[in-house]
Design a protein around this motif. Structure first.
Motif, PDB file in Angstrom:
ATOM      1  N   GLU A 585      35.622  30.641  53.583  1.00  0.00           N
ATOM      2  CA  GLU A 585      36.064  31.897  54.225  1.00  0.00           C
ATOM      3  C   GLU A 585      35.741  33.209  53.404  1.00  0.00           C
ATOM      4  O   GLU A 585      35.802  33.007  52.203  1.00  0.00           O
ATOM      5  N   PRO A 586      35.707  34.324  54.097  1.00  0.00           N
ATOM      6  CA  PRO A 586      35.495  35.608  53.247  1.00  0.00           C
ATOM      7  C   PRO A 586      36.780  35.672  52.372  1.00  0.00           C
ATOM      8  O   PRO A 586      37.801  35.359  52.567  1.00  0.00           O
ATOM      9  N   PHE A 587      36.634  36.304  51.016  1.00  0.00           N
ATOM     10  CA  PHE A 587      37.620  36.398  50.067  1.00  0.00           C
ATOM     11  C   PHE A 587      37.357  37.667  49.239  1.00  0.00           C
ATOM     12  O   PHE A 587      36.240  38.133  49.192  1.00  0.00           O
ATOM     13  N   GLU A 588      38.339  38.223  48.436  1.00  0.00           N
ATOM     14  CA  GLU A 588      38.365  39.156  47.672  1.00  0.00           C
ATOM     15  C   GLU A 588      38.783  38.531  46.312  1.00  0.00           C
ATOM     16  O   GLU A 588      39.842  38.263  46.066  1.00  0.00           O
ATOM     17  N   LEU A 589      37.934  38.782  45.207  1.00  0.00           N
ATOM     18  CA  LEU A 589      38.510  38.585  43.940  1.00  0.00           C
ATOM     19  C   LEU A 589      38.318  39.662  42.942  1.00  0.00           C
ATOM     20  O   LEU A 589      36.966  40.017  42.811  1.00  0.00           O
ATOM     21  N   LYS A 590      39.209  40.243  42.416  1.00  0.00           N
ATOM     22  CA  LYS A 590      38.884  41.521  41.501  1.00  0.00           C
ATOM     23  C   LYS A 590      39.868  41.163  40.050  1.00  0.00           C
ATOM     24  O   LYS A 590      40.889  40.687  40.313  1.00  0.00           O
ATOM     25  N   SER A 591      39.310  41.942  39.265  1.00  0.00           N
ATOM     26  CA  SER A 591      39.890  41.829  37.750  1.00  0.00           C
ATOM     27  C   SER A 591      41.242  42.517  37.778  1.00  0.00           C
ATOM     28  O   SER A 591      40.977  43.793  38.530  1.00  0.00           O
ATOM     29  N   LEU A 592      42.279  42.395  37.253  1.00  0.00           N
ATOM     30  CA  LEU A 592      43.260  43.103  36.993  1.00  0.00           C
ATOM     31  C   LEU A 592      43.342  43.769  35.428  1.00  0.00           C
ATOM     32  O   LEU A 592      44.357  44.144  35.253  1.00  0.00           O
TER      33      LEU A 592
END
Length: 724
Positions: A585-592
């Motif tokens: 599925e589409p997802f979003e992963l980003k650095s904190l």
């Protein structure tokens, strides 16, 4: 500079004290005292004297010197120590515990090219064992391979292993070994023909075996696609000039390894490396030489098939420990999952033994700490069976369902297309074994999953500097690399692969770095500070393999936001790593790690002599605690961390003094940490308006004297000063 260095040394002392390492804590507390005494500026030295006394007190306490102990009894001067009292009703009840031709065709999400940090990481880890291996690009397929004289590798010959050296006579080119050499005979490589010799790379040879089997069975060039040069049919071909380029997946990306075709030969004109039993075929030897070059020579300390199969294919590595008597190990479920994945072409499987005694090896026909390729799986009348191949191409299992066993009924032979009498005539290292026996004598399954099972992927390459954060994740993980993962409703799992980059063969010989991923879901994808309060949703096992795979099962009825935290057992060196995520599925992963760009730190103290040790808000003296004014030049987020000796329960309060925009109404008057904690607490606030704020750190009880450190991080421009 001595006062600055003193702060750093005190931080280290607190770190070691927190993790219970008395020897190192005493060392750094003592060093801090010496640094303070060496400060030439009298005013600064007097200001730091309080810290010196506190450091000395704690060092003496760790050495076991009790308060009011006489100099004669201790061998040291008499000192007073202040111990923490037990918290009362408002204190916390507990303290914080210490691919076809073959790049996967996946849709990349949340990514637009490489950042400068990623470029630096990939460049830094291109140097492996003092040789540079640049990223592989499609243009490399058109690299020059033909020369007027035979090609010789500029990096020279490879170091031989001790066993090779005993038999070694000379290096010979492929053209000298036979008259009509080929890289591959026929359309696909033959896994039966692979034979390991004196090089200690059973895991690599087993990885070659399962990849070659998959290529033949499913007609997918997951293995031969990495060999260059190639012909017009896109097949690897023999090069009379002797130059080959191999694409291997190493340190985050595919890299190019260039070799010549010199191979080590022994006294009887036999190859002293792995080879194909098809005498004119050299794909096995060429691939092994490229991998051994990467590993700094044939004197290879050994690896595991997760690492090796990933290098060959880029397929997602997973490790399953075999723990037969562990209630959490569901053997039947593991077998069914592996069998389904194997027959559908979704995964490559090898299995490895643990430590076996000589007597066990003689009795079973197995080899201690040895990798075997899984080349078939079946279940017949409730009996679970696996067919394995020893990379030596001889020496087989002697127990249940071996070729000598009486359990081979005519019906079973027919179903599995296996003739035990024919198998008895030649030992090729291939055998059947029942699953129950395998669980008794083997330690681990190594799997590599086809990344094309997933439609969406994400990848980032990062660096975690050794000086950032505590040495051990005992009381805070706020400085650890963290990522926010957002997944909409969907079934299945998100696979998140953490890969630590390795640049030295010594890291393989004695790997001291233990890494993992922790997954939290209680903070809605925001930064985590306390490692065990509450406990992580997934508490990853810290392993010293370069790869760690975390699988997050999705709730089909709800969207989810997770916080992913990179963790080490004991951080001693800077590490470079790659984080990859895969999902259907589409997802979003980003650095904190990028939004809090401003960092400030101040040092203070609670001192009863000047009435700044006021205790918590339950006490009238609370307002006597130190007070600091923080100015936010613009709107932004703010995180305030308070650190002190762990014997004290500490807390923070932040109040609004005034906002720059007088038309705004402050969303709160004050914010406090949720409860008092041992030695560390944090306030993490979002969307603060520009203006002035007051920060008041305190201990739970009044009259508790100690130094403390305030660390402030913000996405806005920031100033801090002590209020008079």
């Amino acid at each position: 500079m001595a006062d600055v260095n003193c702060h750093k040394v005190l931080m280290k002392a607190l770190d070691y004290d927190e993790r219970g390492d008395k020897e190192q804590a005493i060392h750094y507390y003592t060093m801090a005292v010496e640094l303070i005494l060496s400060i030439e500026d009298k005013e600064k030295r007097e200001k730091m004297n309080k810290f010196a006394r506190q450091a000395l007190d704690r060092a003496e306490e760790l050495k076991g010197i009790k308060k009011n102990e006489s100099p004669k009894e201790s061998g040291k001067k008499s000192i007073q120590t202040q111990s923490a009292s037990s918290p009362t009703t408002n204190a916390p009840n507990k303290t914080v515990p210490t691919v076809p031709t073959h790049s996967p065709k996946l849709e990349v999400t949340s990514k637009e090219g490489y950042t400068m940090e990623e470029k630096k990481v990939l460049e830094k880890t291109s140097t492996i064992n003092a040789k540079v291996y640049v990223p592989f690009m499609e243009i490399d397929a058109k690299e020059r391979f033909n020369f007027p004289i035979p090609f010789s590798d500029k990096d020279g010959i490879l170091e031989l292993s001790p066993k090779q050296k005993k038999e070694f006579v000379q290096w010979m080119r492929i053209s000298e070994l036979c008259q009509q050499p080929e890289i591959i005979i026929g359309t696909n490589p033959d896994y039966h023909a692979i034979k390991q010799t004196v090089v200690s790379d059973c895991s690599f040879v087993s990885s070659l075996t399962v990849a070659a089997l998959h290529e033949k069975k499913f007609n997918r060039r997951i293995l031969t696609s990495i060999i260059y040069p190639r012909n017009s049919k896109d097949e690897p071909v023999y090069n009379q000039s002797g130059k080959y380029l191999i694409k291997l997946y190493v340190n985050g990306i595919a890299r190019k390894i260039v070799i010549d075709d010199y191979l080590p030969v022994g006294r009887h004109n036999q190859l002293l490396c792995s080879y194909s039993n098809n005498k004119n075929e050299f794909w096995v030897s060429v691939l092994e030489k490229a991998y051994m070059k990467l590993m700094n020579g044939y004197d290879f300390p050994g690896s595991n098939s997760n690492i090796d199969a990933y290098a060959l294919t880029g397929w997602i590595p997973e490790r399953i420990s075999i723990k037969k008597n562990d209630p959490d190990f569901n053997g039947n479920q593991v077998f069914d999952r592996l069998k389904e994945g194997f027959h559908q072409g979704r995964c490559l499987i090898t299995v490895a033994t643990g430590e076996l005694s000589d007597a066990e090896c003689d009795r079973t026909g197995l080899v201690s700490t040895h990798a075997f390729a899984v080349i078939n799986m079946a279940e017949v009348d409730g009996v679970k069976l696996l067919m394995l191949k020893n990379p030596w191409s001889h020496l087989r299992w002697k127990g249940n369902y071996s070729e000598q066993d009486s359990r081979w009924t005519p019906e079973l032979q027919r179903i599995l297309n296996y003739d035990p009498k024919m198998a008895q005539s030649i030992d090729n290292g291939i055998f059947w074994i029942d699953y129950y026996s395998l669980l008794n004598f083997f330690d681990v399954f190594y799997l590599n999953w086809d990344p094309e099972l997933f439609k969406y992927t994400y990848c980032t390459h990062k660096m975690w500097q050794s000086g950032i954060g505590p040495v051990k994740d005992a009381y805070t993980i706020g400085d650890n690399p963290q990522f926010s993962l957002a997944v909409p409703q969907g079934r299945g799992s998100v696979y998140v692969l953490l890969t630590r980059h390795i640049t030295s063969i010594e890291d393989f010989r004695e790997n001291k770095e233990y890494i993992t991923l922790l997954v939290y879901q209680h903070k809605n994808g925001k930064r985590i500070y306390y490692p065990h309060d509450p406990a992580p949703y997934i508490d990853g096992i810290r392993i010293n393999s370069p790869h760690y795979l975390c699988k997050i099962r999705l709730d089909p009825n709800a969207a989810r936001k997770y916080t992913l935290v990179v963790s080490q057992y004991e951080k001693t060196t800077t590490i470079f790593y790659t984080l990859r995520a895969y999902c259907r599925e589409p997802f979003e992963l980003k650095s904190l790690d990028t939004y809090l760009t401003t960092n400030l730190q101040v040092t203070g103290e609670w001192n009863s002599s000047n009435s700044t040790a006021g205790g918590c808000q339950n006490h009238k003296t609370y307002r006597n605690n130190p007070l600091y004014k923080v100015t936010l030049a613009n709107d932004g987020n703010l995180a305030v961390e308070l650190r002190a000796p762990k014997v004290f329960q500490v807390g923070l309060e932040l109040t609004v003094k005034e906002l720059d925009d007088s038309s705004l109404t402050a969303p709160f008057i004050s914010k406090t940490t949720d409860n008092f904690r041992s030695g560390f607490c944090v306030l993490d606030l979002e969307n603060l308006s520009a203006g002035k704020y007051l920060i008041r750190p305190s201990t739970f009880l009044p009259n508790q004297e100690a130094p403390f450190f305030l660390k402030l991080k913000s996405s806005a421009k920031l100033q801090i000063e002590k209020e008079q």
